[in-house]
Enzyme design. Structure first.
Site, mmCIF file in Angstrom:
data_model
loop_
_atom_site.group_PDB
_atom_site.id
_atom_site.type_symbol
_atom_site.label_atom_id
_atom_site.label_comp_id
_atom_site.label_asym_id
_atom_site.label_seq_id
_atom_site.Cartn_x
_atom_site.Cartn_y
_atom_site.Cartn_z
ATOM 1 N N HIS A 157 0.885 -1.149 0.042
ATOM 2 C CA HIS A 157 -0.005 -0.162 0.043
ATOM 3 C C HIS A 157 0.928 1.239 0.002
ATOM 4 C CE1 HIS A 157 -3.746 -1.678 2.117
ATOM 5 N NE2 HIS A 157 -4.183 -1.498 0.707
ATOM 6 N N CYS A 254 -2.336 2.713 9.231
ATOM 7 C CA CYS A 254 -3.179 1.721 8.735
ATOM 8 C C CYS A 254 -4.459 1.750 9.464
ATOM 9 C CB CYS A 254 -2.783 0.118 8.701
ATOM 10 S SG CYS A 254 -1.437 0.056 7.362
HETATM 11 N N1 ARG Z 1 -4.060 -7.146 6.479
HETATM 12 C C1 ARG Z 1 -4.269 -6.026 5.887
HETATM 13 C C2 ARG Z 1 -4.369 -5.958 4.363
HETATM 14 O O1 ARG Z 1 -3.557 -6.839 3.899
HETATM 15 C C3 ARG Z 1 -3.458 -5.138 6.475
HETATM 16 C C4 ARG Z 1 -4.040 -3.351 5.979
HETATM 17 C C5 ARG Z 1 -2.949 -2.364 6.321
HETATM 18 N N2 ARG Z 1 -3.596 -1.216 6.095
HETATM 19 C C6 ARG Z 1 -2.824 -0.167 5.316
HETATM 20 N N3 ARG Z 1 -3.445 1.170 5.243
HETATM 21 N N4 ARG Z 1 -1.703 -0.427 4.755
HETATM 22 O O2 ARG Z 1 -5.250 -5.730 3.696
#
Ligand code: ARG
Length: 261
Positions: A157, A254
């Site tokens: 991300h 996150c």
């Molecule tokens: N386990 C989640 C996923 O892989 C983690 C998300 C993390 N969020 C973020 N904003 N980077 O989707």
């Protein structure tokens, strides 16, 4: 923020997630509450989204929408495991006085892949949000979108690789260049020649996954290399331990959706 009541690591959709590794849920809750309370002590308002059983990643609230100037574009998740989270976020905004709330057409994971600067919306692609979502976001918010290609699956991300430190001044960002394609690195160097550049160790500690209010920068406490450079720029780093939530591949940013307007 969404309490981690139902947080688990039962599947793996990013390289940080190992369903074989136990999660200490009471500790995850304590760590999360500590961050929430820290925001409040710093004078911020924290709204809580009701967690739902069966949606273990719902604690990562930043992925549920993008809010700019009080207008809300919902998310559409890349993996079926998270699909149902989108509706909960849309319902929350609709029930809390937001009038311009749109369900998106293309896959986008909210603030996970979109960051707001005064002049642009920075947008990640490569692992989650569709390149088509970039056009949709530009059209909806009427702000220029700068597409950036993420190339390392550990930084899947945008908010794991880049953080806007001050959204009232162009150029106040920190990022980890190696997470981006050569062309995107060149774009970042052109837009942000004075950016704080992170080392691999700080990126691996999820140091880019930070939240700044323009003065305090809340970030994983293990991202030690960033503390002094942040202080030199006039910011006050606030170290946070979200070790249990890192097992799901997320940290401070996150778990924090920012309500802009
Ligand atoms: N386990 C989640 C996923 O892989 C983690 C998300 C993390 N969020 C973020 N904003 N980077 O989707």
């Amino acid at each position: 923020m969404c309490p981690p009541e139902h947080f688990r690591v039962t599947y793996s959709i990013n390289p940080w997630m190992d369903p074989g590794k136990p999660v200490d849920l009471p500790l995850a809750v304590t760590q999360w509450e500590h961050l929430r309370d820290r925001y409040r002590v710093l004078g911020h308002t924290v709204e809580e989204l009701e967690p739902q059983p069966g949606l273990p990643d719902m604690v990562y609230a930043a992925n549920g929408a993008l809010v700019v100037d009080g207008r809300v574009l919902g998310a559409r998740f890349a993996y079926p495991e998270r699909t149902a989270e989108a509706a909960a976020h849309l319902a929350w905004y609709r029930g809390h006085g937001y009038e311009d709330v749109r369900e998106p057409e293309h896959i986008n994971e909210g603030e996970g892949d979109f960051a707001v600067t005064p002049s642009w919306l920075l947008a990640g692609r490569g692992f989650r949000s569709s390149p088509l979502s970039h056009g949709e976001v530009q059209e909806f918010f009427g702000r220029p979108v700068i597409g950036l290609d993420l190339i390392d699956p550990r930084y899947y991300h945008l908010d794991t690789a880049l953080c806007v430190l001050d959204d009232t001044v162009d150029g106040e960002v920190m990022y980890y260049p190696e997470a981006f394609s050569p062309g995107s690195r060149a774009v970042l160097a052109r837009l942000f020649p004075d950016a704080l550049i992170a080392t691999e160790a700080d990126a691996r500690a999820f140091g880019m996954n930070a939240v700044s209010d323009g003065h305090h920068v809340l970030l994983p406490q293990t991202a030690q290399g960033l503390f002094e450079p942040l202080r030199e720029r006039g910011y006050e780093p606030v170290g946070i331990d979200l070790g249990e939530l890192l097992k799901g591949g997320g940290s401070v940013k996150c778990v924090t959706a920012e309500l802009r307007g």
